[in-house]
Design a protein around this motif. Structure first.
Motif, short mmCIF file in Angstrom:
data_model
loop_
_atom_site.label_atom_id
_atom_site.label_comp_id
_atom_site.label_asym_id
_atom_site.label_seq_id
_atom_site.Cartn_x
_atom_site.Cartn_y
_atom_site.Cartn_z
N MET A 176 0.82 -1.21 0.00
CA MET A 176 0.00 0.00 0.00
C MET A 176 0.86 1.27 0.00
SD MET A 176 -2.72 1.03 2.99
CE MET A 176 -3.52 2.63 3.08
N THR A 177 0.46 2.21 -0.85
CA THR A 177 1.04 3.55 -0.86
C THR A 177 -0.08 4.56 -0.76
OG1 THR A 177 2.89 2.84 -2.26
CG2 THR A 177 2.44 5.21 -2.13
N VAL A 178 -0.04 5.45 0.20
CA VAL A 178 -1.08 6.47 0.36
C VAL A 178 -0.80 7.59 -0.64
CG1 VAL A 178 -2.13 8.15 1.91
CG2 VAL A 178 -1.44 5.91 2.78
N LYS A 181 -4.56 12.09 1.33
CA LYS A 181 -5.35 11.98 2.56
C LYS A 181 -6.18 13.24 2.69
CE LYS A 181 -5.07 11.36 7.59
NZ LYS A 181 -6.14 10.33 7.62
N HIS A 494 -6.31 0.14 5.48
CA HIS A 494 -7.30 1.15 5.84
C HIS A 494 -7.79 0.92 7.27
CE1 HIS A 494 -8.02 3.22 1.98
NE2 HIS A 494 -7.72 2.06 1.42
N LEU A 518 -8.55 8.13 3.16
CA LEU A 518 -7.36 7.77 2.38
C LEU A 518 -7.72 7.36 0.96
CD1 LEU A 518 -5.24 5.64 4.88
CD2 LEU A 518 -5.11 8.09 4.44
N ALA A 520 -5.61 5.14 -1.48
CA ALA A 520 -4.41 4.29 -1.40
C ALA A 520 -4.23 3.51 -2.70
CB ALA A 520 -4.52 3.32 -0.23
#
Length: 559
Positions: A176-178, A181, A494, A518, A520
């Motif tokens: 996962m890469t955000v 936000k 999440h 988020l 993501a």
């Protein structure tokens, strides 16, 4: 839809989101009737109304089923050959169920799937069933495919799309890469058809457009939405990607041109009768001329962009129409799913406002439908439901009127409100189905709570549509193997409900949009760290590298 709201009056419906609200259907003409108990808007009570109901199942577009090859699990590679399984924690609360009955149900489901055309076509599409033009009689190892691609594949049709899907299916998204936000809940997030852009919608009433062809998403534009109640509930790219539409608690949907200097937005007036009106779902036709909408008054609306007017209003369901879709690129066949638990199939060419009749009905869910995803072949579709299941359908296997009545009765008898309450124990059975259910397969393991959670097929270009993926109220993204019903991957990261998910049309990555604010992006990354020396590579990889090095040296000497 948001469970934090304490108001329960009907006038405050917009303050709680895209929830489950019954629509009174008195006065509708029909030849038969069934009692449908609509729930109060607060979810705390029910009112009974005798609602007439009619269904006429017809053949669709003269589709012929033909003979279907029977495929056994032995045709599958080891990575998906294990038996169908389900989380045993969800079976503990089911009363009166037996292990033998569940085992029998599992066998029946998988047998139906293995004997279906969907299974055959998916196996061919993702390289598990040999293509007649292929040089291989069974799926080759990934390293062999990649090596031969570099040196030139012998015979056959070269490195085919089936070979690509077979290779890419070994590299499912896992990290996962955000990408962004927000300060409010994120409701929607989808890729454009070419995958170059990503559009999100948030409860802060802002649409955000990103460019995706880099290491990180690049924010190109913020668009302030108009006339928004509660939140933006759905968005859709036009087929050419030049504009989008969005909907909320409003009697109009709005069209936005994504590129250029103009900030103007066009209001597409649907002119409903109800004062409290909401469009839960909308989608463009393939030519971009029409916009199909599903609404809280039980109707389907079609707006023509070129004539700039609503051209069709169809009385479709006895509950909220939570989801609509076009079956394929012709845009002739429409699907709709509702809180009445039914999925209806419509032919755009024969629709009439005075006498709306579906050409088919698919029944089998025990509660309302939250989302529909067509496969694009005009025959198969997915439906996600509050009964905590995803069902795979073949529109050539329509449901009987008795099954439709049973499905409506099961949905009307529900006393829980999925926006605020926990899943009833009766839905935690691993195999609880409706008599006469004509679905091809049922997928279980995710939670549908709080909002209209989406599910989709993985892309045809990169996976051969082998997977089904969905958001989850527990903050997860689940990827199911469509051929076995198993959970191929569970993505965790999440901290709140994941409402929308979108897989890049060509790359092995997907984006999840959640109520934890988020956006993501999930990509495949190796579990091991980068190797620093030859000793870190497996022996077969070192041998392959040595052969390539020797080959390059020979070619250099010949020059």
């Amino acid at each position: 839809m948001d469970g934090d709201s304490s108001s329960s009056s009907s006038s405050d419906r917009s303050d709680r989101g895209d929830g489950d609200v019954g629509v009174d259907g008195g006065g509708r003409q029909s030849t038969s009737s069934v009692v449908y108990n609509t729930r109060s808007r607060s979810g705390s009570g029910r009112t009974s109304a005798s609602i007439p109901y009619t269904s006429r199942a017809r053949a669709i577009l003269a589709l012929t089923q033909g003979s279907i090859l029977s495929l056994s699990s032995r045709d599958l590679p080891p990575i998906i050959r294990s038996p169908w399984s389900y989380n045993s924690d969800d079976d503990e609360d089911e009363e009166g169920s037996s292990t033998s009955a569940q085992s029998s149900s599992k066998v029946t489901e998988t047998q139906t799937l293995e004997q279906s055309e969907f299974c055959l076509m998916t196996k061919m599409g993702c390289g598990l069933k040999p293509d007649p033009k292929s040089q291989y009689s069974k799926p080759p190892p990934v390293m062999k495919l990649l090596c031969q691609r570099e040196t030139g594949m012998k015979g056959g049709c070269g490195f085919s799309s089936h070979d690509l899907s077979s290779t890419m299916n070994h590299f499912l998204p896992n990290k996962m890469t955000v990408e962004d936000k927000y300060h409010h809940k994120a409701f929607c997030g989808t890729y454009s058809q070419d995958g170059n852009y990503f559009l999100s919608a948030c409860q802060d009433r802002i649409l955000r457009l990103y460019r995706t062809n880099g290491k990180r998403f690049t924010l190109l534009r913020k668009i302030a939405a108009r006339d928004v109640g509660w939140s933006i509930l759905d968005t859709a790219f036009s087929p050419d990607g030049s504009c989008c539409v969005y909907s909320s608690w409003s009697d109009s949907v709005y069209l936005v041109r994504l590129f250029g200097d103009s900030d103007s937005q066009d209001a597409l007036q649907l002119t409903p009768i109800d004062s409290r009106f909401c469009v839960f779902s909308l989608v463009f036709s393939q030519d971009g001329q029409e916009v199909l909408c599903g609404t809280n008054d039980g109707f389907l609306y079609i707006y023509d962009r070129f004539s700039n007017q609503r051209v069709l209003k169809i009385e479709g369901h006895y509950g909220d129409v939570n989801t609509v879709a076009y079956a394929d690129s012709t845009s002739h066949i429409l699907y709709s799913g509702s809180d009445d638990s039914l999925c209806k199939v419509w032919d755009r060419r024969t629709l009439s406002e005075s006498d709306p009749k579906p050409v088919g009905v698919l029944a089998g869910h025990l509660d309302g439908i939250t989302f529909i995803e067509p496969r694009g072949d005009g025959r198969h579709l997915l439906s996600n439901s509050k009964d905590q299941t995803i069902k795979l359908w073949d529109v050539r296997r329509l449901s009987s009127e008795e099954c439709q009545r049973e499905s409506i009765r099961a949905a009307s008898n529900q006393t829980w409100d999925y926006r605020y309450q926990k899943v009833p124990s009766k839905f935690k059975s691993s195999h609880r189905s409706l008599d006469g259910d004509t679905s091809v397969m049922t997928y279980r393991g995710h939670k549908v709570l709080q909002t209209l959670i989406r599910c989709r097929f993985s892309p045809a270009a990169s996976t051969g549509q082998r997977y089904i993926y969905t958001g989850c109220a527990l903050g997860r993204v689940l990827i199911y193997d469509a051929l076995t019903g198993q959970t191929a991957k569970i993505l965790t990261g999440h901290k709140a409900c994941v409402r929308d998910v979108s897989w890049h049309p060509y790359k092995p990555e997907l984006v999840s949009t959640g109520w934890d604010s988020l956006v993501a992006r999930w990509q495949h990354r190796s579990e091991s760290t980068d190797c620093e020396s030859d000793e870190d590579f497996p022996s077969e990889d070192r041998e392959l590298g040595s052969r390539r090095k020797a080959s390059r040296q020979v070619m250099s000497s010949l020059r």
